[in-house]
Design an enzyme around this catalytic site. Structure first.
Site, mmCIF file in Angstrom:
data_model
loop_
_atom_site.group_PDB
_atom_site.id
_atom_site.type_symbol
_atom_site.label_atom_id
_atom_site.label_comp_id
_atom_site.label_asym_id
_atom_site.label_seq_id
_atom_site.Cartn_x
_atom_site.Cartn_y
_atom_site.Cartn_z
ATOM 1 N N ARG A 97 33.456 43.600 43.402
ATOM 2 C CA ARG A 97 33.590 43.135 41.895
ATOM 3 C C ARG A 97 32.503 43.636 41.366
ATOM 4 O O ARG A 97 31.993 42.787 40.262
ATOM 5 C CB ARG A 97 33.893 41.602 41.645
ATOM 6 C CG ARG A 97 35.280 41.327 42.257
ATOM 7 C CD ARG A 97 35.751 39.831 41.419
ATOM 8 N NE ARG A 97 36.763 39.250 42.197
ATOM 9 C CZ ARG A 97 36.597 38.051 42.590
ATOM 10 N NH1 ARG A 97 35.488 37.187 42.603
ATOM 11 N NH2 ARG A 97 37.474 37.376 43.565
ATOM 12 N N ARG B 172 33.438 41.078 34.847
ATOM 13 C CA ARG B 172 33.125 40.317 33.651
ATOM 14 C C ARG B 172 31.727 39.993 33.554
ATOM 15 O O ARG B 172 31.064 39.644 32.480
ATOM 16 C CB ARG B 172 33.868 39.284 33.388
ATOM 17 C CG ARG B 172 35.563 39.448 33.134
ATOM 18 C CD ARG B 172 36.242 38.231 33.241
ATOM 19 N NE ARG B 172 36.589 37.515 34.602
ATOM 20 C CZ ARG B 172 37.205 36.600 34.732
ATOM 21 N NH1 ARG B 172 37.581 35.879 33.840
ATOM 22 N NH2 ARG B 172 37.502 36.306 36.092
ATOM 23 N N ARG C 124 37.050 45.001 27.918
ATOM 24 C CA ARG C 124 38.061 44.230 28.102
ATOM 25 C C ARG C 124 38.332 43.435 26.659
ATOM 26 O O ARG C 124 39.300 42.931 26.686
ATOM 27 C CB ARG C 124 37.461 43.061 29.062
ATOM 28 C CG ARG C 124 37.948 43.545 30.489
ATOM 29 C CD ARG C 124 39.202 43.496 30.793
ATOM 30 N NE ARG C 124 39.928 42.170 31.167
ATOM 31 C CZ ARG C 124 40.661 41.585 30.460
ATOM 32 N NH1 ARG C 124 40.944 42.095 29.584
ATOM 33 N NH2 ARG C 124 40.906 40.430 30.806
ATOM 34 N N ASP D 293 43.330 46.878 41.187
ATOM 35 C CA ASP D 293 43.678 45.443 41.495
ATOM 36 C C ASP D 293 44.487 45.616 42.856
ATOM 37 O O ASP D 293 45.421 46.520 42.840
ATOM 38 C CB ASP D 293 44.394 44.662 40.619
ATOM 39 C CG ASP D 293 44.464 43.267 40.752
ATOM 40 O OD1 ASP D 293 43.518 42.573 40.607
ATOM 41 O OD2 ASP D 293 45.491 42.721 41.439
ATOM 42 N N TYR E 176 51.145 36.556 48.219
ATOM 43 C CA TYR E 176 51.271 36.666 46.594
ATOM 44 C C TYR E 176 52.616 36.855 46.265
ATOM 45 O O TYR E 176 53.290 36.371 45.544
ATOM 46 C CB TYR E 176 50.439 37.814 46.029
ATOM 47 C CG TYR E 176 49.093 37.368 45.804
ATOM 48 C CD1 TYR E 176 48.906 36.474 44.425
ATOM 49 C CD2 TYR E 176 48.038 37.937 46.239
ATOM 50 C CE1 TYR E 176 47.539 36.075 44.147
ATOM 51 C CE2 TYR E 176 46.741 37.760 45.882
ATOM 52 C CZ TYR E 176 46.545 36.667 44.951
ATOM 53 O OH TYR E 176 45.302 36.556 44.483
#
Length: 662
Positions: free
Chosen positions: A338, A342, A351, A387, A464
């Site tokens: 990552r 963010r 974003r 992702d 998932y």
């Protein structure tokens, strides 16, 4: 007149291939003027950065009087930067702010643009205007103040020039990099394909390159078509002309000899010199070829000298790929999961305008955030921005990201009939945006930074798909696994087929390594992992293209690392719940190890971060094949300056002269 006739006779009837984009028409005219038959195929396109955050940040500092020296590298880049600034600021204010700084123009093109704006240029760089002349001029010019402690802005273009960046920083400059546009392959690669075919069929006798990006893109395009060896062989028989040392270096890195490099970096002079020297250069090349064949056709009893080693490939000789293959490296490579996220202001700016899925599916934006993070942090590998769940949509499930980017999956898989409706995935059709992002990222990254592709491991994807999102207990997943084992195995088969195609598609597009993320597999017992998961993880790893390093990363598996290692991979990624030296002892020295600092350490003071890095590196104890990383991804609130401090500490402590002790 007689001189012109001589030049035309030199290229008369000769097919000349060139790769100009913006100046394609001019290049065509120059070749025709010398009697040649032009085949001009654009190898690059200028793509404006979708978000000009850096340009606007530069403007704020410039207008506030916080920039002391500004370096403009290209005419097109200077013009584009001014256009960006004009969308928000008054041009007269920008002009006045520039007059209060020392303005440097690298060559006549940025100089001409600046003069049209009425900007006074203090320093111009003499030809051939490479980064070397630029630094030498800054060192010697009386009109340029010493760089130590000076706030310097650098207008960048295409791939960053790391030698120039390092040179400015080593002189003490406080550097502000201002990227304005990057290079990518053209949308229409038809002409480039026809040019490559003509080269491979030996229908061209001369190839002209005017910058390094053309070289990178031609070889990238050839690699995608499995034609790299043929391209090198064909170019070895042609007269190759190159403008400038950077372009020539890019060719030599790919074992292509440069026959003509003009003294001045202009297209006209390149074509003239190739025309003038073509016959002599071709004769010399043929004589060398005949000599080589003559030597090889006779048994020479004299001892043969050692063969010359080919120029090292910057990617394959990078610290990261050497570590993946457990080869010695001069320092420990570091990248961070990552690392584009963010916690970075550049990412948050984008974003604010795009949803997470929009960002993943926009190849320009995905490439931008990948490149920005890798270059800004100074890490040794980039990982494509995507992702792990993107593949569930082609499988036939719905994918949403709720507030806070939490994933939610519709049409969950909880029975044999649900498994039966899963689709066969054709990644080129349904996930082509990821491959496009890989291609654009590879074109924009520095030549020595490998790119990592990735996917979710079979179990994590399956969990998932069954749970519909993250879970604490994995109740539905384990129920399907134990109560309906046939359905479970059928689902894992379908997932494996899709993952192998998906990962190999990323490799074909330009990834040098791949990582499998098994983030949830730590919820299983060793027996369940061995029976229901390991065969599928192993199948995916073994299905990746030969020679491509695979990182097998899992979390929560410190209790059965030995079994995880049995699933395979070149590198075993471990989380912070196990000591690095213990992990290595348990998986064995035939694997490289990636990891494994606790991500929360990055919320500490820089001195504590440095000490944590030093202690972790001491556990390596001289083993080959360590890749420094976190035990999981960077958390969103992490201070970016702490991430920079970590990368710097790893490089400092792991270099040969500073290797840490226990």
């Amino acid at each position: 007149m007689s001189g012109t006739t001589t030049r035309q006779q030199s290229l008369s009837g000769i097919r000349v291939v060139a790769f100009e984009s913006r100046m394609a028409q001019e290049m065509t005219g120059l070749i025709v003027e010398q009697g040649g038959l032009p085949l001009v195929a654009p190898a690059m396109a200028e793509v404006p950065l979708a978000e000009n955050v850096k340009a606007l940040e530069f403007a704020e500092k410039l207008l506030a009087g916080r920039m002391q020296l500004v370096i403009f590298l290209t005419g097109a880049g200077t013009r584009r930067l001014i256009d960006v600034l004009a969308t928000r600021y008054d041009l007269e204010s920008i002009r006045q702010a520039l007059t209060r700084t020392t303005v440097v123009a690298r060559g006549p093109k940025p100089l001409a643009v600046l003069r049209t704006l009425g900007v006074s240029v203090a320093v111009t760089i003499p030809g051939p205007s490479t980064w070397r002349e630029l630094l030498e001029t800054l060192d010697s010019s009386e009109r340029c103040p010493p760089l130590q402690g000076l706030a310097v802005a650098l207008q960048e273009y295409g791939a960053p020039n790391q030698e120039l960046i390092d040179g400015l920083k080593s002189r003490g400059a406080e550097l502000e990099r201002v990227p304005v546009y990057r290079w990518t392959l053209p949308d229409d690669t038809g002409p480039l394909g026809r040019a490559l075919d003509a080269i491979l069929e030996e229908d061209c006798q001369t190839a002209l390159f005017t910058n390094a990006v053309q070289v990178w893109h031609l070889f990238q395009f050839a690699e995608e078509r499995k034609a790299t060896a043929g391209l090198k062989n064909a170019l070895s028989k042609m007269i190759v002309g190159s403008i400038g040392p950077n372009c020539s270096a890019a060719l030599r890195e790919r074992q292509v000899s440069v026959d003509v490099e003009p003294a001045r970096a202009t297209m006209a002079l390149l074509v003239e010199e190739v025309s003038r020297r073509f016959q002599d250069a071709l004769k010399t090349k043929r004589e060398r070829s005949l000599d080589a064949r003559s030597i090889s056709s006779h048994q020479v009893e004299l001892a043969s000298p050692e063969p010359a080693l080919p120029a090292p490939d910057k990617l394959q000789d990078s610290a990261f790929l050497r570590a993946c293959r457990r080869l010695p490296a001069s320092y420990t490579p570091v990248w961070l999961m990552r690392q584009a996220g963010r916690y970075m202001a550049e990412y948050r700016e984008i974003r604010a305008r795009y949803s997470f899925l929009e960002l993943c599916k926009n190849s320009d934006l995905a490439a931008e955030v990948t490149i920005t993070a890798a270059h800004r942090l100074g890490v040794d590998a980039a990982i494509i921005f995507a992702d792990i769940l993107l593949i569930v949509e082609p499988l036939g499930l719905g994918l949403r990201f709720e507030k806070g980017d939490g994933p939610a999956i519709d049409n969950m898989v909880r029975s044999a009939s649900d498994v039966a409706r899963l689709r066969v995935v054709e990644p080129e059709d349904s996930l082509g945006f990821v491959f496009d992002a890989v291609r654009k990222t590879r074109a924009g990254l520095r030549a020595d930074i490998p790119l990592i592709g990735f996917a979710g491991a079979p179990f994590t994807l399956a969990s998932y798909m069954v749970e519909g999102g993250a879970s604490k207990s994995y109740r539905h997943t384990k129920a399907l696994m134990h109560d309906q084992p046939q359905a479970w195995h059928a689902m894992m088969d379908r997932i494996c087929e899709a993952l192998i195609r998906y990962l190999n598609g990323q490799v074909a597009a330009g990834a040098q390594a791949v990582q499998l993320f098994d983030s949830w597999v730590g919820c299983l017992s060793p027996q369940d992992y061995r029976e229901y998961v390991m065969p599928y993880t192993r199948r995916v790893i073994e299905g990746v293209a030969p020679g491509v390093p695979v990182i097998n990363f899992s979390t929560g598996t410190s209790g059965y690392l030995e079994i995880v290692a049995q699933a395979g991979g070149d590198v075993i990624g471990v989380d912070w719940r196990v000591e690095l030296d213990e992990a290595w002892r348990r998986v064995g020295d035939r694997f490289a190890i990636q990891g494994n600092l606790d991500p929360l350490i990055l919320f500490s003071q820089p001195s504590i971060i440095r000490e944590a890095a030093r202690k972790l590196l001491s556990k390596v104890a001289g083993r080959k094949g360590h890749i420094f990383n976190l035990g999981h991804g960077i958390l969103p609130e992490t201070p970016v300056e702490n991430v920079l401090a970590l990368v710097e500490a790893v490089h400092e402590f792991s270099s040969s002269r500073n290797a840490p002790g226990p």
